[in-house]
Write an enzyme that holds these catalytic residues in place. Structure first.
Site, PDB file in Angstrom:
ATOM      1  N   VAL A 115      34.482  41.078  24.708  1.00  0.00           N
ATOM      2  CA  VAL A 115      35.756  41.779  24.863  1.00  0.00           C
ATOM      3  C   VAL A 115      36.626  41.048  25.876  1.00  0.00           C
ATOM      4  O   VAL A 115      36.158  40.694  26.969  1.00  0.00           O
ATOM      5  CB  VAL A 115      35.526  43.228  25.329  1.00  0.00           C
ATOM      6  CG1 VAL A 115      36.862  43.966  25.439  1.00  0.00           C
ATOM      7  CG2 VAL A 115      34.587  43.964  24.376  1.00  0.00           C
ATOM      8  N   LEU A 116      37.902  40.849  25.531  1.00  0.00           N
ATOM      9  CA  LEU A 116      38.883  40.272  26.457  1.00  0.00           C
ATOM     10  C   LEU A 116      39.706  41.398  27.054  1.00  0.00           C
ATOM     11  O   LEU A 116      40.264  42.222  26.329  1.00  0.00           O
ATOM     12  CB  LEU A 116      39.798  39.293  25.726  1.00  0.00           C
ATOM     13  CG  LEU A 116      40.953  38.704  26.566  1.00  0.00           C
ATOM     14  CD1 LEU A 116      40.416  37.834  27.691  1.00  0.00           C
ATOM     15  CD2 LEU A 116      41.924  37.921  25.681  1.00  0.00           C
ATOM     16  N   TRP A 126      40.634  45.559  38.891  1.00  0.00           N
ATOM     17  CA  TRP A 126      39.390  45.387  39.654  1.00  0.00           C
ATOM     18  C   TRP A 126      38.154  45.501  38.743  1.00  0.00           C
ATOM     19  O   TRP A 126      37.043  45.672  39.228  1.00  0.00           O
ATOM     20  CB  TRP A 126      39.304  46.412  40.778  1.00  0.00           C
ATOM     21  CG  TRP A 126      40.263  46.112  41.901  1.00  0.00           C
ATOM     22  CD1 TRP A 126      40.042  45.286  42.966  1.00  0.00           C
ATOM     23  CD2 TRP A 126      41.583  46.628  42.066  1.00  0.00           C
ATOM     24  NE1 TRP A 126      41.153  45.254  43.780  1.00  0.00           N
ATOM     25  CE2 TRP A 126      42.108  46.066  43.247  1.00  0.00           C
ATOM     26  CE3 TRP A 126      42.388  47.505  41.319  1.00  0.00           C
ATOM     27  CZ2 TRP A 126      43.400  46.364  43.706  1.00  0.00           C
ATOM     28  CZ3 TRP A 126      43.661  47.784  41.776  1.00  0.00           C
ATOM     29  CH2 TRP A 126      44.152  47.223  42.956  1.00  0.00           C
ATOM     30  N   GLY A 127      38.373  45.419  37.450  1.00  0.00           N
ATOM     31  CA  GLY A 127      37.246  45.354  36.523  1.00  0.00           C
ATOM     32  C   GLY A 127      36.642  46.684  36.137  1.00  0.00           C
ATOM     33  O   GLY A 127      35.514  46.717  35.638  1.00  0.00           O
ATOM     34  N   SER A 165      45.848  38.366  40.367  1.00  0.00           N
ATOM     35  CA  SER A 165      45.665  38.746  41.771  1.00  0.00           C
ATOM     36  C   SER A 165      44.424  38.079  42.352  1.00  0.00           C
ATOM     37  O   SER A 165      43.311  38.248  41.851  1.00  0.00           O
ATOM     38  CB  SER A 165      45.523  40.270  41.887  1.00  0.00           C
ATOM     39  OG  SER A 165      45.034  40.631  43.166  1.00  0.00           O
ATOM     40  N   CYS A 220      57.547  58.672  40.962  1.00  0.00           N
ATOM     41  CA  CYS A 220      56.972  58.399  39.647  1.00  0.00           C
ATOM     42  C   CYS A 220      56.290  59.636  39.068  1.00  0.00           C
ATOM     43  O   CYS A 220      56.384  59.912  37.873  1.00  0.00           O
ATOM     44  CB  CYS A 220      55.976  57.239  39.735  1.00  0.00           C
ATOM     45  SG  CYS A 220      56.756  55.628  39.999  1.00  0.00           S
TER      46      CYS A 220
END
Length: 385
Positions: A172-173, A179-180, A200, A356
């Protein structure tokens, strides 16, 4: 025209046509200037209203950061402001250049791609760890059956995995992997191998810890345009907002190039209701440099002939709850960061999270998940919720 009586203060001039115009406009949203309700606007300095009229949210936001105006309930202030669509009723005279620049200039070139990482995501992993959930998922949670932020983020990650119909051994890409959090969750629960792209350095450094833990995940510090490998599945969560209208088509071409013919691609992005509007100037300057929210038609136009749109899922109202949960964590953890960041940064971050939240609550902006295939799923795609 009759005006409601307003308190006589040193910072409000009842003889000023611009101030009376704004006061009348705010009344449409049930907001009083110098009122005593939690969402009312209190002026602490001269020129706040004139600055907001001339420079829109850039003027309003900067004057808030400087402490020149206040409200006890900032998210509700913005909810009322956006729900009444007041910004659409004002022509901000000094934002013409900003509007033209975003329309004519490609602000998201490969050379500029790392600017947002340096300005926003590289504030420090400790800062984000204190604000986010335990997996550090910096995107909208899925609150359908969740009661806590951790539960909402786990539910969102699982929703994505189920929509992608992940199976053990798939590669999977993750375009814009943060941060995974998705990669770690998918590897742990679905037995897949993941490659994540980030701009980053802080996120890439954090990713080394995940790789050392034995999980089959790989962080690549690179721009999405440079990826050439093919994958069984592609996911992109909260990254498309940094692509920009001049690059939407190229982004889709990259995703098409990197996806196997029988693969699936899930795109998770914030979106706006109306196309051909400019990015918010305050958000662009202080939070997400060079960012831009797509309209629905811009996403589908970019995907045309490259992908079949199998499914669109809007759960934008969930971003309100997510942002309010982040704000609660931010406030609780601020004492440990107040020596590292300034009071102006504190007010900036508060303005970002709560404005927001109000905008999502008012349904002024949306959160979409697109499920795309290259040739169409034979027999149709089975919707997951």
């Amino acid at each position: 025209m009759q005006y409601l009586p307003l308190p006589h203060t040193a910072f409000f001039d009842e003889t000023s046509s611009s101030q009376l115009f704004v006061a009348t406009l705010l009344e449409k949203a049930d907001i009083h200037i110098n009122g005593d309700r939690p969402w009312d606007m209190r002026l602490n300095a001269h020129g706040v209203i004139e600055d907001a009229l001339a420079r829109g949210n850039l003027g309003l936001g900067e004057r808030y950061m400087d402490g020149d105006w206040e409200t006890d309930d900032l998210d509700k202030f913005f909810f009322k402001l956006m729900r009444a669509r007041l910004p659409d009723q004002v022509n901000h005279s000094k934002l013409v250049f900003h509007h033209l620049k975003t329309r004519l200039v490609n602000l998201q070139t490969a050379k500029r791609a790392f600017q947002v990482g340096e300005a926003h995501y590289d504030l420090g992993n400790d800062f984000y760890a204190a604000m986010l959930d335990k997996r550090m998922t910096y995107t909208c949670g899925y609150w359908k059956d969740a009661k806590t932020l951790d539960e909402a983020q786990e539910a969102k990650l699982n929703l994505i995995c189920r929509k992608l119909k992940l199976k053990p051994g798939m590669r999977v890409l993750d375009i814009g992997c943060g941060w995974g959090s998705f990669m770690a969750y998918a590897a742990e629960h679905y037995g897949v191998e993941c490659v994540g792209l980030t701009i980053s350095k802080e996120q890439a450094e954090y990713g080394k810890k995940l790789m050392q833990s034995g999980l089959p995940v790989e962080f690549r510090l690179k721009d999405y345009r440079d990826e050439t490998e093919q994958f069984d599945r592609i996911v992109s969560v909260g990254m498309f907002e940094h692509v920009g209208r001049k690059n939407y088509r190229e982004y889709m071409k990259v995703a098409n190039r990197c996806l196997k013919d029988d693969g699936l691609f899930l795109l998770h992005t914030i979106g706006k209701n109306v196309r051909n509007t400019s990015p918010d100037p305050w958000i662009d300057k202080y939070i997400f440099p060079n960012g831009e929210l797509p309209a629905l038609s811009q996403v589908t136009n970019a995907a045309e002939s490259l992908f079949v749109v199998e499914d669109i899922h809007n759960f934008g109202a969930d971003y309100d709850r997510t942002l309010m949960a982040w704000y609660k964590n931010f406030e609780a953890s601020w004492p440990q960061f107040k020596d590292q960041f300034s009071e102006r940064f504190y007010r900036m971050w508060r303005y970002y999270l709560l404005s927001c939240a109000g905008a999502f609550r008012a349904r002024d902006i949306q959160l979409w998940q697109f499920l795309l295939s290259k040739k169409g799923v034979l027999g149709g795609y089975d919707r997951v919720s």
